[in-house]
Design an enzyme around this catalytic site. Structure first.
Site: not given
Ligand code: FPP
Length: 246
Positions: A77, A72-74, A26-27
């Site tokens: 976005r 499954s909630e992404n 996350d982040g």
């Molecule tokens: C959360 O950060 C991260 C994700 C929803 C996606 C994670 C994906 C990757 C690290 C890249 C792709 C992965 C692979 C295995 C190739 P956020 O976007 O929710 O961050 P925020 O909370 O700071 O907005």
């Protein structure tokens, strides 16, 4: 994964004692925002962190590293961010599969990944098949994963077996549920890490986390590295795991 030596088998029973670590990465968005960059830049830096941590997992003697890449909630976005994430995943598999394979890594996926775009499903399945006979660590990527959905699918599977008379409902035990989950042949989860300061599980491995140790760090995922993983494993080593006993 950059070219590295073969897994160090002398490290088969590492001092930290953890076999399976899972990470809620996350982040990425906040990392990008702090730098006045678009969110995709954070996700790209997140992929670099995935590479570092996959390598570190092997060096630290883990049997399995599970990474929450797309929930499954992404799907809630914006479409362009979903497309960016799928593009990064596709590129990651295409660019890194040879290295993973050369290093003995077994690539696995948990989650309802068959709902993804057909050519991506095909790429994933070919990568999983190609690495299936390897004997090194498992890198399991959670894609279109939600723990409630995983448990629902397991419940339906068992209900169908019961309806067909292939299992007695009164005989269903924890081990049947374990075996019906996407993680059926992964080691038990020892440590669940979440980056970015949030302290919740967000529908990730809820069944498997029953006795896992939880570790939260303020570090944003793109900053996470081998030292951060080693620090989490040090903290894990100090925990007193009683599994309900004394
Ligand atoms: C959360 O950060 C991260 C994700 C929803 C996606 C994670 C994906 C990757 C690290 C890249 C792709 C992965 C692979 C295995 C190739 P956020 O976007 O929710 O961050 P925020 O909370 O700071 O907005």
């Amino acid at each position: 994964m950059a070219s590295q030596a073969q897994p160090d088998l002398t490290n088969a029973s590492p001092a930290h004692g953890a076999r399976h670590v899972a990470i809620i990465m996350d982040g990425n968005g906040r990392w990008a925002k702090k730098r006045l960059l678009p969110r995709i830049a954070g996700h790209r830096a997140g992929v670099e962190a995935v590479r570092r941590v996959a390598r570190a997992a092997r060096d630290l003697g883990l049997e399995c590293l599970t990474l929450y890449a797309f929930s499954s909630e992404n799907w809630k976005r914006p479409a362009n961010e979903i497309a960016d994430l799928m593009g990064l995943l596709r590129h990651f598999i295409q660019a890194d599969l040879d290295e993973f394979h050369a290093n003995g890594v077994r690539l696995r996926v948990i989650g309802d990944y068959r709902a993804l775009e057909p050519s991506l499903v095909d790429l994933i399945e070919r990568a999983v098949t190609r690495t299936a006979a390897n004997s090194g660590p498992i890198i399991a990527i959670a894609l279109n994963y939600g723990a409630q959905d995983e448990m629902l699918r397991a419940a339906r599977h068992l209900a169908e077996k019961a309806a067909a008379g292939r299992i007695d409902p009164n005989e269903i035990g924890v081990e049947h549920i374990d075996a019906a989950l996407d993680t059926a042949d992964l080691p038990p989860l020892d440590l669940l890490i979440r980056t970015s300061g949030e302290q919740r599980l967000s529908n990730f491995m809820l069944w498997q986390a029953a006795y896992a140790e939880l570790y939260f760090t303020d570090m944003l995922w793109p900053d996470f590295d081998e030292r951060a993983l080693a620090k989490a494993l040090d903290a894990f080593r100090m925990r007193d795991r009683r599994f309900g006993g004394l």
